[in-house]
Structures are given as C-alpha cells and as structure tokens.
Design a protein around this motif. Structure first.
Motif, PDB file in Angstrom:
ATOM      1  N   LEU A  57      20.278  24.202 -17.684  1.00 54.69           N
ATOM      2  CA  LEU A  57      19.610  23.325 -18.644  1.00 54.69           C
ATOM      3  C   LEU A  57      19.573  23.971 -20.020  1.00 54.69           C
ATOM      4  O   LEU A  57      19.832  23.310 -21.038  1.00 54.69           O
ATOM      5  CB  LEU A  57      18.179  23.029 -18.163  1.00 54.69           C
ATOM      6  N   LEU A  58      19.283  25.253 -20.081  1.00 51.44           N
ATOM      7  CA  LEU A  58      19.193  25.936 -21.371  1.00 51.44           C
ATOM      8  C   LEU A  58      20.556  26.002 -22.056  1.00 51.44           C
ATOM      9  O   LEU A  58      20.648  25.893 -23.289  1.00 51.44           O
ATOM     10  CB  LEU A  58      18.616  27.335 -21.164  1.00 51.44           C
ATOM     11  N   ARG A  59      21.626  26.160 -21.292  1.00 52.74           N
ATOM     12  CA  ARG A  59      22.974  26.155 -21.878  1.00 52.74           C
ATOM     13  C   ARG A  59      23.279  24.791 -22.518  1.00 52.74           C
ATOM     14  O   ARG A  59      23.874  24.723 -23.595  1.00 52.74           O
ATOM     15  CB  ARG A  59      24.015  26.463 -20.799  1.00 52.74           C
ATOM     16  N   VAL A  60      22.886  23.724 -21.854  1.00 53.68           N
ATOM     17  CA  VAL A  60      23.098  22.383 -22.413  1.00 53.68           C
ATOM     18  C   VAL A  60      22.269  22.211 -23.683  1.00 53.68           C
ATOM     19  O   VAL A  60      22.742  21.638 -24.676  1.00 53.68           O
ATOM     20  CB  VAL A  60      22.740  21.298 -21.375  1.00 53.68           C
ATOM     21  N   ILE A  61      21.055  22.730 -23.686  1.00 58.73           N
ATOM     22  CA  ILE A  61      20.216  22.673 -24.890  1.00 58.73           C
ATOM     23  C   ILE A  61      20.906  23.396 -26.041  1.00 58.73           C
ATOM     24  O   ILE A  61      20.924  22.914 -27.178  1.00 58.73           O
ATOM     25  CB  ILE A  61      18.832  23.285 -24.603  1.00 58.73           C
ATOM     26  N   GLU A  62      21.497  24.548 -25.753  1.00 62.87           N
ATOM     27  CA  GLU A  62      22.199  25.317 -26.792  1.00 62.87           C
ATOM     28  C   GLU A  62      23.332  24.518 -27.422  1.00 62.87           C
ATOM     29  O   GLU A  62      23.624  24.674 -28.618  1.00 62.87           O
ATOM     30  CB  GLU A  62      22.768  26.610 -26.195  1.00 62.87           C
ATOM     31  N   GLU A  63      23.986  23.663 -26.647  1.00 60.38           N
ATOM     32  CA  GLU A  63      25.111  22.884 -27.171  1.00 60.38           C
ATOM     33  C   GLU A  63      24.662  21.835 -28.171  1.00 60.38           C
ATOM     34  O   GLU A  63      25.470  21.372 -28.991  1.00 60.38           O
ATOM     35  CB  GLU A  63      25.870  22.240 -26.016  1.00 60.38           C
ATOM     36  N   ASP A 102      23.426  18.565 -28.021  1.00 61.70           N
ATOM     37  CA  ASP A 102      23.578  17.117 -27.902  1.00 61.70           C
ATOM     38  C   ASP A 102      22.341  16.546 -27.214  1.00 61.70           C
ATOM     39  O   ASP A 102      22.137  16.773 -26.012  1.00 61.70           O
ATOM     40  CB  ASP A 102      24.832  16.780 -27.090  1.00 61.70           C
ATOM     41  N   PRO A 103      21.497  15.787 -27.943  1.00 60.46           N
ATOM     42  CA  PRO A 103      20.252  15.281 -27.342  1.00 60.46           C
ATOM     43  C   PRO A 103      20.480  14.447 -26.082  1.00 60.46           C
ATOM     44  O   PRO A 103      19.721  14.578 -25.107  1.00 60.46           O
ATOM     45  CB  PRO A 103      19.628  14.430 -28.458  1.00 60.46           C
ATOM     46  N   GLU A 104      21.518  13.600 -26.071  1.00 63.16           N
ATOM     47  CA  GLU A 104      21.750  12.751 -24.902  1.00 63.16           C
ATOM     48  C   GLU A 104      22.208  13.573 -23.703  1.00 63.16           C
ATOM     49  O   GLU A 104      21.868  13.261 -22.557  1.00 63.16           O
ATOM     50  CB  GLU A 104      22.766  11.658 -25.234  1.00 63.16           C
ATOM     51  N   ALA A 105      22.986  14.626 -23.965  1.00 66.73           N
ATOM     52  CA  ALA A 105      23.404  15.508 -22.869  1.00 66.73           C
ATOM     53  C   ALA A 105      22.190  16.250 -22.297  1.00 66.73           C
ATOM     54  O   ALA A 105      22.090  16.444 -21.082  1.00 66.73           O
ATOM     55  CB  ALA A 105      24.449  16.507 -23.358  1.00 66.73           C
ATOM     56  N   VAL A 106      21.281  16.655 -23.175  1.00 61.98           N
ATOM     57  CA  VAL A 106      20.058  17.316 -22.714  1.00 61.98           C
ATOM     58  C   VAL A 106      19.228  16.348 -21.884  1.00 61.98           C
ATOM     59  O   VAL A 106      18.712  16.695 -20.819  1.00 61.98           O
ATOM     60  CB  VAL A 106      19.236  17.839 -23.907  1.00 61.98           C
ATOM     61  N   ARG A 107      19.135  15.095 -22.345  1.00 62.19           N
ATOM     62  CA  ARG A 107      18.364  14.095 -21.615  1.00 62.19           C
ATOM     63  C   ARG A 107      18.964  13.867 -20.213  1.00 62.19           C
ATOM     64  O   ARG A 107      18.242  13.766 -19.225  1.00 62.19           O
ATOM     65  CB  ARG A 107      18.337  12.785 -22.409  1.00 62.19           C
ATOM     66  N   ALA A 108      20.289  13.813 -20.154  1.00 60.96           N
ATOM     67  CA  ALA A 108      20.960  13.603 -18.867  1.00 60.96           C
ATOM     68  C   ALA A 108      20.756  14.804 -17.950  1.00 60.96           C
ATOM     69  O   ALA A 108      20.521  14.647 -16.743  1.00 60.96           O
ATOM     70  CB  ALA A 108      22.454  13.355 -19.092  1.00 60.96           C
ATOM     71  N   GLU A 109      20.834  16.007 -18.503  1.00 58.73           N
ATOM     72  CA  GLU A 109      20.623  17.204 -17.688  1.00 58.73           C
ATOM     73  C   GLU A 109      19.181  17.296 -17.217  1.00 58.73           C
ATOM     74  O   GLU A 109      18.912  17.701 -16.078  1.00 58.73           O
ATOM     75  CB  GLU A 109      20.992  18.462 -18.482  1.00 58.73           C
ATOM     76  N   MET A 110      18.247  16.898 -18.073  1.00 51.13           N
ATOM     77  CA  MET A 110      16.838  16.886 -17.669  1.00 51.13           C
ATOM     78  C   MET A 110      16.633  15.924 -16.509  1.00 51.13           C
ATOM     79  O   MET A 110      15.845  16.185 -15.599  1.00 51.13           O
ATOM     80  CB  MET A 110      15.958  16.482 -18.860  1.00 51.13           C
ATOM     81  N   ALA A 111      17.334  14.788 -16.532  1.00 46.74           N
ATOM     82  CA  ALA A 111      17.218  13.821 -15.440  1.00 46.74           C
ATOM     83  C   ALA A 111      17.769  14.424 -14.145  1.00 46.74           C
ATOM     84  O   ALA A 111      17.176  14.264 -13.072  1.00 46.74           O
ATOM     85  CB  ALA A 111      17.955  12.537 -15.786  1.00 46.74           C
ATOM     86  N   ARG A 112      18.905  15.124 -14.234  1.00 46.73           N
ATOM     87  CA  ARG A 112      19.462  15.768 -13.042  1.00 46.73           C
ATOM     88  C   ARG A 112      18.572  16.918 -12.585  1.00 46.73           C
ATOM     89  O   ARG A 112      18.429  17.169 -11.390  1.00 46.73           O
ATOM     90  CB  ARG A 112      20.881  16.293 -13.328  1.00 46.73           C
ATOM     91  N   HIS A 113      17.992  17.594 -13.557  1.00 54.32           N
ATOM     92  CA  HIS A 113      17.126  18.735 -13.284  1.00 54.32           C
ATOM     93  C   HIS A 113      15.788  18.253 -12.724  1.00 54.32           C
ATOM     94  O   HIS A 113      15.071  19.031 -12.097  1.00 54.32           O
ATOM     95  CB  HIS A 113      16.883  19.483 -14.606  1.00 54.32           C
ATOM     96  N   GLY A 114      15.504  16.966 -12.912  1.00 55.97           N
ATOM     97  CA  GLY A 114      14.172  16.415 -12.751  1.00 55.97           C
ATOM     98  C   GLY A 114      13.631  16.300 -11.353  1.00 55.97           C
ATOM     99  O   GLY A 114      13.794  17.191 -10.530  1.00 55.97           O
TER     100      GLY A 114
END
Length: 260
Positions: free
Chosen positions: A203-209, A211-223
C-alpha cells in the motif's frame, strides 16, 4: 555557548536526573490486560475471569479490580453486577458505524494528501511500517496492532489536515477492537504477521507513486472484505441498517479475493 544555550543544557541535565516513579501493581495489571485484549487473547464480549487473572498476573483482587476500573474508563471493559467484567462487546451496527466512518475519513485523506507534497509526512509512514516489522519479528501481536493503527494514522496524516487526523485518532479504541475481531476472523486463513506487514508495504509503495485512484483501489483491496466475510455468526446485529450494509458489501466483494 550563549546564556540561553547554557540554561537549556542545565535544564536538560536536571531533567536527566529526575527519578521516574516505577509503575504500580494497578498500572502493571492494566497494561497486561490491555495487551491481552489487543493481542486477541481476550475477545470482545468475552468474560474477564478474576480468579484466572490473579493467578496469571500474580496479584491480589484489589489492584486487579482497580485495573479493571481503569480499563472500563478507557472503554475496553464493561462491568455489570451479574456478569462481572467483560471485554467491551461489538455489535454489527458498531462495526458498520466504525468501518463506514473510517472509510470516509481515509477517502478524504486521499483526496487531500495524494500525491504527497511533504516528504516528511511520507517518512512518518515508513517509520510506522518499520515499527510494524519490528513487532512482527518479535511476534508481539499487541504491539503489531498498535503500530498498524499508527501506520494508518500516518497515512491519514499525509493530508496535512490536523482536525481530520484528530477525528481519525478519536476512533482508535473502536478500531482496535475491530482489529481484534479481524485477527480472530483471519486465523483460519493462516496469514502470518510478515504477510500482514507486506500488505501494508505494498500500500505504501502505491502511495509513493502518487495516483489517488490507484491508492483508493489498493485501499479497497487492502480493506475489510475478508474480515466482513468472516464476522462471527453469533455477533448481535444491532440494526437492520447494518445487516443491509453487510449484505451489500459482501455482494460487491464476492469473488474478488480481497483481503483485510
């Protein structure tokens, strides 16, 4: 060295010489029971058996009962004349309110904080992750739970919005109790503490990239899908609203393989 620096040094030296009062038996007992709860050794709704704890902690009843009163004040324990002390139970409606509010706060943080504009805010996330790794290596479930919450608080802190972070932190106790249910629900899935940390690192790697929508999608998978799929069957519903919400979330996640 000027006068102000000298004064500061003197104050520091005096501070270093202060005697720290050792924790009392009540404080030690409260700390031990709190860790049992956060580690999932005592689950929400489970009775706290005084006889067992006096032997386990090697203390008498008076300090144990005072420790339980402290935990009751924190909201981790409830006491009643008939059942004695129990770990604060959660209903499905409690879970519904905690999870939906948490998601709204995290979404607001993503809107305000991604892409990250302050490197020190991102470093705070990495530092929380390093503490998670240390807790996982030590197999300290209570500390892992604590640092997981600090990680998510640091993610919310990417927003630079102090009141948002304070509101998120005000949910700390409720979210920690959910985390206890979370770990209990996931036990049969055999996820290791290391795998748990790796999900947060991803999740933190995606945050570093950035892209808000990618972070939102990863948070959903992480959720929370696995957690919600595996909620205890005897959990009190609390409301029909919560039941409808759970059915909707489970229907959306069916077949996605999402994990908490």
């Amino acid at each position: 060295m000027d006068r102000s620096e000298a004064a500061g040094t003197g104050a520091g030296a005096q501070g270093d010489q202060r005697i720290v009062k050792p924790p009392s038996m009540v404080e030690l007992a409260a700390r031990s029971i709190r860790r049992m709860i956060l580690a999932g050794e005592l689950l929400p709704g489970e009775r706290v058996v005084e006889n067992r704890l006096t032997q386990q902690l090697n203390i008498s009843r008076p300090p144990l009962r005072e420790a339980l009163r402290r935990l009751e004040h924190e909201g981790l324990v409830r006491q009643s004349p008939h059942r004695g002390a129990v770990v604060t139970p959660l209903t499905l409606h409690d879970v519904y309110e905690i999870m939906t509010l948490r998601h709204q706060l995290e979404n607001m943080a993503i809107d305000l904080g991604i892409p990250v504009v302050e490197p020190r805010r991102l470093e705070r996330c990495w530092e929380a992750l390093r503490r998670m790794e240390a807790a996982a290596d030590a197999r300290d479930e209570a500390e892992l739970s604590e640092q997981k919450f600090e990680f998510h608080t640091a993610v919310v802190g990417l927003s630079g919005h102090q009141r948002l972070e304070e509101t998120y932190r005000s949910l700390q106790l409720q979210m920690k109790l959910c985390m206890v249910l979370n770990r209990h629900a996931r036990a049969h899935r055999n996820e290791t503490a290391t795998a748990n940390v790796l999900r947060h690192r991803r999740l933190l790697r995606v945050i570093e990239e950035g892209d808000p929508e990618a972070v939102r999608a990863e948070m959903a998978r992480h959720g929370d899908q696995t957690f919600l799929d595996d909620l205890p069957g005897d959990l009190d519903t609390g409301s029909e609203q919560a039941v409808r919400w759970l059915r909707g979330v489970q229907a959306q996640g069916a077949g996605t393989g999402t994990a908490v």
